[in-house]
Design a protein around this motif. Structure first.
Motif, PDB file in Angstrom:
ATOM      1  N   LEU A  85       0.858  -1.194   0.000  1.00  0.00           N
ATOM      2  CA  LEU A  85       0.000   0.000   0.000  1.00  0.00           C
ATOM      3  C   LEU A  85       0.892   1.241   0.000  1.00  0.00           C
ATOM      4  CD1 LEU A  85      -2.658  -1.047   2.672  1.00  0.00           C
ATOM      5  CD2 LEU A  85      -2.984  -0.916   0.194  1.00  0.00           C
ATOM      6  N   GLU A  86       0.656   2.147  -0.922  1.00  0.00           N
ATOM      7  CA  GLU A  86       1.451   3.368  -1.000  1.00  0.00           C
ATOM      8  C   GLU A  86       1.277   4.195   0.270  1.00  0.00           C
ATOM      9  OE1 GLU A  86       0.882   5.603  -4.534  1.00  0.00           O
ATOM     10  OE2 GLU A  86       1.530   3.985  -5.874  1.00  0.00           O
ATOM     11  N   GLY A  87       2.389   4.670   0.787  1.00  0.00           N
ATOM     12  CA  GLY A  87       2.376   5.478   1.993  1.00  0.00           C
ATOM     13  C   GLY A  87       2.335   4.684   3.283  1.00  0.00           C
ATOM     14  N   ILE A  88       2.127   3.378   3.183  1.00  0.00           N
ATOM     15  CA  ILE A  88       2.037   2.529   4.375  1.00  0.00           C
ATOM     16  C   ILE A  88       3.131   1.458   4.380  1.00  0.00           C
ATOM     17  CG2 ILE A  88       0.608   0.845   5.603  1.00  0.00           C
ATOM     18  CD1 ILE A  88      -1.843   2.414   4.691  1.00  0.00           C
ATOM     19  N   SER A  89       3.295   0.769   3.260  1.00  0.00           N
ATOM     20  CA  SER A  89       4.244  -0.352   3.198  1.00  0.00           C
ATOM     21  C   SER A  89       5.683   0.142   3.092  1.00  0.00           C
ATOM     22  CB  SER A  89       3.919  -1.248   2.002  1.00  0.00           C
ATOM     23  OG  SER A  89       2.624  -1.795   2.111  1.00  0.00           O
ATOM     24  N   ASP A  90       6.590  -0.613   3.712  1.00  0.00           N
ATOM     25  CA  ASP A  90       8.008  -0.366   3.520  1.00  0.00           C
ATOM     26  C   ASP A  90       8.612  -1.565   2.803  1.00  0.00           C
ATOM     27  OD1 ASP A  90       8.047  -2.336   5.422  1.00  0.00           O
ATOM     28  OD2 ASP A  90       9.185  -1.198   6.908  1.00  0.00           O
ATOM     29  N   VAL A  91       9.866  -1.406   2.383  1.00  0.00           N
ATOM     30  CA  VAL A  91      10.579  -2.512   1.746  1.00  0.00           C
ATOM     31  C   VAL A  91      11.228  -3.309   2.865  1.00  0.00           C
ATOM     32  CG1 VAL A  91      12.346  -3.184   0.100  1.00  0.00           C
ATOM     33  CG2 VAL A  91      10.979  -1.139  -0.324  1.00  0.00           C
ATOM     34  N   ASP A  92      10.710  -4.496   3.117  1.00  0.00           N
ATOM     35  CA  ASP A  92      11.124  -5.336   4.246  1.00  0.00           C
ATOM     36  C   ASP A  92      12.045  -6.434   3.715  1.00  0.00           C
ATOM     37  OD1 ASP A  92      11.379  -6.814   6.526  1.00  0.00           O
ATOM     38  OD2 ASP A  92       9.236  -7.137   6.841  1.00  0.00           O
ATOM     39  N   THR A  93      13.321  -6.384   4.111  1.00  0.00           N
ATOM     40  CA  THR A  93      14.292  -7.346   3.599  1.00  0.00           C
ATOM     41  C   THR A  93      15.062  -7.977   4.753  1.00  0.00           C
ATOM     42  OG1 THR A  93      15.998  -5.625   3.314  1.00  0.00           O
ATOM     43  CG2 THR A  93      14.570  -6.117   1.412  1.00  0.00           C
ATOM     44  N   LEU A  94      15.649  -9.114   4.442  1.00  0.00           N
ATOM     45  CA  LEU A  94      16.382  -9.894   5.440  1.00  0.00           C
ATOM     46  C   LEU A  94      17.606 -10.494   4.760  1.00  0.00           C
ATOM     47  CD1 LEU A  94      16.465 -11.225   8.283  1.00  0.00           C
ATOM     48  CD2 LEU A  94      14.970 -13.007   7.382  1.00  0.00           C
ATOM     49  N   GLY A  95      18.776 -10.278   5.352  1.00  0.00           N
ATOM     50  CA  GLY A  95      20.006 -10.807   4.780  1.00  0.00           C
ATOM     51  C   GLY A  95      20.712 -11.762   5.723  1.00  0.00           C
ATOM     52  N   PHE A  96      21.406 -12.745   5.160  1.00  0.00           N
ATOM     53  CA  PHE A  96      22.143 -13.729   5.942  1.00  0.00           C
ATOM     54  C   PHE A  96      23.600 -13.703   5.510  1.00  0.00           C
ATOM     55  CE2 PHE A  96      17.769 -15.083   5.652  1.00  0.00           C
ATOM     56  CZ  PHE A  96      17.457 -15.364   6.970  1.00  0.00           C
ATOM     57  N   ALA A  97      24.496 -13.672   6.492  1.00  0.00           N
ATOM     58  CA  ALA A  97      25.913 -13.564   6.175  1.00  0.00           C
ATOM     59  C   ALA A  97      26.741 -14.289   7.223  1.00  0.00           C
ATOM     60  CB  ALA A  97      26.323 -12.096   6.095  1.00  0.00           C
ATOM     61  N   THR A  98      27.959 -14.635   6.832  1.00  0.00           N
ATOM     62  CA  THR A  98      28.958 -15.125   7.788  1.00  0.00           C
ATOM     63  C   THR A  98      30.132 -14.156   7.758  1.00  0.00           C
ATOM     64  OG1 THR A  98      30.050 -16.521   6.133  1.00  0.00           O
ATOM     65  CG2 THR A  98      28.279 -17.518   7.437  1.00  0.00           C
ATOM     66  N   VAL A  99      30.894 -14.147   8.846  1.00  0.00           N
ATOM     67  CA  VAL A  99      32.022 -13.225   8.930  1.00  0.00           C
ATOM     68  C   VAL A  99      33.219 -13.959   9.517  1.00  0.00           C
ATOM     69  CG1 VAL A  99      31.397 -12.349  11.220  1.00  0.00           C
ATOM     70  CG2 VAL A  99      32.668 -10.890   9.633  1.00  0.00           C
ATOM     71  N   SER A 100      34.394 -13.652   9.003  1.00  0.00           N
ATOM     72  CA  SER A 100      35.607 -14.354   9.446  1.00  0.00           C
ATOM     73  C   SER A 100      36.613 -13.423  10.099  1.00  0.00           C
ATOM     74  CB  SER A 100      36.272 -15.047   8.248  1.00  0.00           C
ATOM     75  OG  SER A 100      36.638 -14.089   7.255  1.00  0.00           O
ATOM     76  N   HIS A 101      36.458 -12.121   9.951  1.00  0.00           N
ATOM     77  CA  HIS A 101      37.470 -11.172  10.410  1.00  0.00           C
ATOM     78  C   HIS A 101      37.169 -10.694  11.818  1.00  0.00           C
ATOM     79  CE1 HIS A 101      40.233  -7.731  10.355  1.00  0.00           C
ATOM     80  NE2 HIS A 101      40.817  -8.334   9.329  1.00  0.00           N
ATOM     81  N   SER A 102      38.187 -10.564  12.625  1.00  0.00           N
ATOM     82  CA  SER A 102      38.002 -10.177  14.028  1.00  0.00           C
ATOM     83  C   SER A 102      37.567  -8.729  14.189  1.00  0.00           C
ATOM     84  CB  SER A 102      39.303 -10.413  14.814  1.00  0.00           C
ATOM     85  OG  SER A 102      40.362  -9.672  14.234  1.00  0.00           O
ATOM     86  N   ASP A 103      37.812  -7.876  13.183  1.00  0.00           N
ATOM     87  CA  ASP A 103      37.427  -6.462  13.272  1.00  0.00           C
ATOM     88  C   ASP A 103      36.005  -6.219  12.779  1.00  0.00           C
ATOM     89  OD1 ASP A 103      39.916  -5.867  14.222  1.00  0.00           O
ATOM     90  OD2 ASP A 103      40.742  -5.342  12.243  1.00  0.00           O
TER      91      ASP A 103
END
Length: 553
Positions: A85-103
């Protein structure tokens, strides 16, 4: 001045413009799992560029965080279901990631801190969009969940409940579309609706109530109304969780939630649900007519609380008992019982009806009130097995020479099932401390007649089956309870097994209670969670029944 009255029916609310005719049900399959209705093809053309812009933001993430691997990106909710719905809905997203760096931690925090900036860019480029949500699930590369996300052969095939919640697995499998990377949904369990939100309602409403009050003091009426609407949505969706199995469909859309609540949970819940729906969906011009954001927010919090009370009902979790221990004959049998429970409390009755009685009550101690049952405080497991007649033996009666039945109602030793293994989903709505886990062992026909407990409880059926008939607290008038000073306090006078004509003559108001009763068949592996003050009659329907229960005091 009092606010104008609201319509009393859904049709009138839609006609008045208070509620939009919007939303869609998702059918359940033969497993009772929700059929996902999201797809790229359903996205409305005007929303496609906004979705592409959101994906571009995600694809830039690995450049901003050292050692991050983006596994998958999903869009979920109204846009990919074709309901934006215009003016009501947002773009709802979900991401999955892995990380290897200590920083990575500091870099991830910096990326997350720029979320409002990304949302502003989205609104600026696409004014019809209310914002951008980018929820990131990022785990260490070498963790168990990291291995599962990457699809490593050595990773576990199934995930723990806490991991599934971290992935938001239910929404992922029921209303999301993979935009980039490896599709995780085929490896997730079927999205069967479970009563999750209903168990969080008390805390949610308390938190929302405090926030609304604080925002009102600050003069932030718009923010107060936004918080109240969040709580209202969760209350409606909690009701949908309870109604889904009987309704045969599921939805997170508010209008279908209300319709399911009205159809399944009864008129009081339906009436309260309608008020929550009206206030949560009220257009801005109507908010002004009803006293402004602060007034509507306060009213909405109160209405959501009353809806939660109306939805405070027993909940069955099919096949979930295995979460605390193996189910079935292998563990719960007459050979292992003496080992599992070397000694415990057993109730003894001259009939299959096991009526709890306060044995220390003055009338009982004086002999003026005959005891309908007695307790043996420390019977060995071996003796119990012999006495229930399912194994060789033959011991003299303990209390009733004409014949006895036996029902084990003993605290489980801590080493048998650790209390920490009880899933959070089963815990008390009030998060109260629990009594020790209790083992209930009985034979066919054993019945605990109508009574109520003063604590929230669960009962997990580890072997065999039971039939539980529940009556809501509001049915009290038709149950003719014994007074507080009686030996049978918290018990009802009518029996479910009495001849209907005789019962109607002796207890004419019982028909009122019977009209709102609900019967649940607990099969091996099932769990029932029920609130305090719900009356219940429990009957064993298998040759041998073993249950594990707990009360939250």
């Amino acid at each position: 001045m009092l606010p104008p009255p609201l319509p009393t029916t859904l049709d009138a609310s839609i006609a008045a413009g208070l509620v939009k005719q919007h939303g869609r049900l998702q059918p359940l399959d033969e497993r009772q799992a929700v059929l996902c209705d999201a797809s790229i093809e359903r996205v409305q053309p005007s929303w496609r560029p906004a979705l592409d812009a959101a994906l571009a933001e995600w694809l830039a993430l690995p450049k901003e965080v050292t050692g991050l691997s983006l596994i998958a990106v999903y869009a979920r909710g109204s846009i990919v279901r074709g309901l934006a719905l215009e003016g009501i809905s947002d773009v709802d997203t979900l991401g999955f990631a892995t990380v290897s760096h200590s920083d990575a931690d500091s870099e991830l925090k910096a990326w997350q801190s720029r979320g409002s900036e990304r949302a502003r860019r989205m609104r600026s480029a696409y004014p019809f969009c209310s914002g951008l949500e980018m929820r990131l699930v990022c785990v260490p590369e070498r963790s168990s969940l990291g291995g599962w996300l990457r699809g490593d052969a050595a990773a576990p095939a199934s995930l723990a409940d806490t991991q599934l919640r971290a992935l938001d697995a239910f929404r992922l499998a029921s209303q999301a579309v993979c935009l980039h990377g490896s599709d995780l949904v085929p490896r997730l369990p079927p999205p069967v609706p479970r009563p999750r939100l209903v168990l969080e309602q008390s805390a949610d409403l308390a938190r929302a109530s405090r926030a609304v009050a604080a925002l009102a003091v600050q003069g932030s009426s718009d923010k107060a109304l936004a918080v109240a609407r969040w709580a209202a949505k969760r209350a409606l969706r909690a009701g949908m969780e309870l109604a889904a199995a009987d309704y045969g469909a599921f939805s997170r859309d508010l209008l279908p939630c209300h319709r399911a609540i009205s159809a399944v949970l009864g008129q009081p819940a339906g009436n309260r649900s309608l008020l929550v729906l009206q206030l949560a969906c009220m257009p801005e011009e109507e908010v002004a007519r009803h006293g402004g954001g602060e007034a509507v927010a306060a009213r909405l919090i109160h209405a959501a609380g009353r809806l939660a009370q109306a939805c405070d009902t027993p909940v069955v979790l099919r096949g979930m008992a295995s979460e605390i221990a193996p189910v079935g004959r292998a563990l719960w049998n007459l050979d292992t019982l003496p080992t599992l429970l070397p000694r415990g409390r057993v109730r003894v009755s001259p009939s299959p009806t096991f009526t709890f009685v306060r044995e220390r009550h003055p009338l009982c101690r004086s002999g003026a009130y005959p005891l309908p049952s007695r307790v043996c405080e420390a019977m060995s497991g071996s003796e119990f097995v012999a006495r229930i007649g399912l194994a060789a033996g033959g011991l003299p009666p303990l209390f009733y020479p004409a014949g006895e039945r036996y029902y084990m109602q003993a605290d489980l030793p801590a080493e048998t099932i650790q209390a920490g293994r009880v899933p959070a989903l089963w815990r008390s709505l009030l998060d109260s401390p629990a009594q020790p886990l209790r083992l209930w062992v009985s034979t066919r026909g054993a019945t605990t007649p109508l009574h109520f407990d003063s604590a929230d409880s669960f009962l997990a059926q580890m072997r065999g089956s039971k039939r539980v008939t529940f009556f809501p607290p509001a049915a009290l008038r038709g149950l003719y309870p014994y007074p507080a000073d009686h030996p049978l306090h918290r018990r009802a006078r009518p029996s479910l097994y009495a001849a209907p004509d005789e019962r109607a003559e002796d207890y004419p108001r019982f028909s009122e209670a019977a009209a709102v009763a609900q019967t649940i068949e607990l099969h091996e592996g099932d769990v029932v969670i029920f609130p305090r003050n719900w009356w219940h009659n429990v009957e064993t329907t298998s040759a041998l029944s073993v249950s594990v229960g707990c009360r939250f005091v």
